[in-house]
Design a protein around this motif. Sequence first.
Motif, short mmCIF file in Angstrom:
data_model
loop_
_atom_site.label_atom_id
_atom_site.label_comp_id
_atom_site.label_asym_id
_atom_site.label_seq_id
_atom_site.Cartn_x
_atom_site.Cartn_y
_atom_site.Cartn_z
N THR A 263 0.80 -1.12 -0.05
CA THR A 263 -0.09 -0.05 -0.08
C THR A 263 0.80 1.24 0.04
O THR A 263 0.37 2.44 -0.19
CB THR A 263 -0.85 -0.07 1.19
N GLU A 309 -6.34 1.56 9.62
CA GLU A 309 -7.89 1.28 9.22
C GLU A 309 -8.56 2.23 8.62
O GLU A 309 -9.29 1.89 7.71
CB GLU A 309 -8.47 0.87 10.63
N GLU A 312 -7.57 2.32 4.94
CA GLU A 312 -8.04 1.15 4.30
C GLU A 312 -9.50 1.44 3.99
O GLU A 312 -10.17 1.28 2.82
CB GLU A 312 -8.02 -0.05 5.23
N ASP A 313 -10.22 2.01 5.08
CA ASP A 313 -11.64 2.29 4.84
C ASP A 313 -11.77 3.21 3.74
O ASP A 313 -12.82 3.35 2.91
CB ASP A 313 -12.34 2.63 6.09
N GLU A 315 -9.91 4.17 1.22
CA GLU A 315 -9.31 3.66 -0.22
C GLU A 315 -10.57 2.78 -0.78
O GLU A 315 -10.92 2.69 -2.00
CB GLU A 315 -8.09 3.10 -0.06
N GLN A 316 -11.28 1.90 0.19
CA GLN A 316 -12.26 1.19 -0.27
C GLN A 316 -13.47 2.04 -0.87
O GLN A 316 -14.31 1.78 -1.87
CB GLN A 316 -12.79 0.02 0.96
N LYS A 317 -13.78 3.12 -0.04
CA LYS A 317 -14.91 3.96 -0.41
C LYS A 317 -14.72 4.90 -1.66
O LYS A 317 -15.61 5.29 -2.43
CB LYS A 317 -15.25 4.78 0.71
N ASN A 318 -13.38 5.09 -1.94
CA ASN A 318 -12.82 5.90 -2.98
C ASN A 318 -11.82 5.62 -3.63
O ASN A 318 -10.78 5.85 -3.51
CB ASN A 318 -12.32 7.42 -2.26
N PRO A 319 -12.22 4.36 -4.65
CA PRO A 319 -11.14 3.99 -5.30
C PRO A 319 -10.70 4.76 -6.30
O PRO A 319 -11.23 5.47 -6.96
CB PRO A 319 -11.80 2.75 -6.07
#
Length: 335
Positions: A263, A309, A312-313, A315-319
């Motif tokens: 990452t 965390e 990660e959260d 990046e999952q919501k804003n690829p």
Amino acid sequence: MIEKTIEVERMEHVIQVFGSFDQNLRIIEQELSVKVLDRDDMIHICGEAENVMLAEKAINGLLTLAARGEAIDAQNVRYILKLVSEGQETKIQELAGDVICITAKGKPIKAKTLGQRDYCEAIRKNTVTLGIGPAGTGKTYLAVAAAVAAFRAEEVNRIILTRPAVEAGERLGFLPGDLQSKVDPYLRPLYDALFDMLGAETYQKYLERGNIEVAPLAYMRGRTLDDSFIILDEAQNTSREQMKMFLTRIGFGSKVVITGDITQIDLPEDKVSGLKVAMRVLDGIEDIAICTLTGADVVRHRLVQKIIEAYEDFEQKNPEPAQPKKLPPKKFKRG
């Protein structure tokens, strides 16, 4: 509201579990919304039934670790609370692992999480181990500890530490001094771990004898490394060609640990990380282990875990959108 009691065999274990000024106890009370008291050689837990049950499991697990001579700190307490909340309290006993190495100041180095335990076990059993995980999971530190332990046990003749010379999003320009001065900034994390394990004087002695070598990855080309413990740090910043070159340096009697965080890649956008490619290419090959550590294995300040965390959260919501392919320039015919 209910109350449960835990019988206490040795008060020194209770004192260790509760921590200095009851700081560990306060964490349990805040996280589980319970009240814990020590009275008449008994630990009394009051609160809602489910929370009391979790607190009882956590305290029993901590008492078991204390009885086995494990040091109990805030990080241990939070990790055990996490295991208990996930229904993995039976694995708490597995945290009482063997000492990997003793530092220059006499401090024992042990795996602090189940992920770290699996990582250390993989290093012990395999010739090549890939340790992938976020910052603070002990990837480099535990690898250096294993290297020093192998060197002290005369399983290897030297320790070789290397990493690619890539800046983390900055351009430092030309650095003054000789080769050692130029590469020192890139290799500082490896120096820090070695100083901790060996002490500055012992490190310098082994460095002069050639038992320890710290060098940028570019200097590995053309060599065959026998009877060595080799650590490639920050491997996410290697190119595909560099990673292949490094892996083919392995000689007889050697052990290799490759660490990285996929990452935090600092390569140009048009370059593929050699670590990402290696994870796919080497998967399933005998005597090569790929260990993935997670945010649960972070052993730095608790904020580091929360930061990881949060990213990660996010990046999952804003690829990130896929980068458009660059088309070759159009050629115009004259005339």
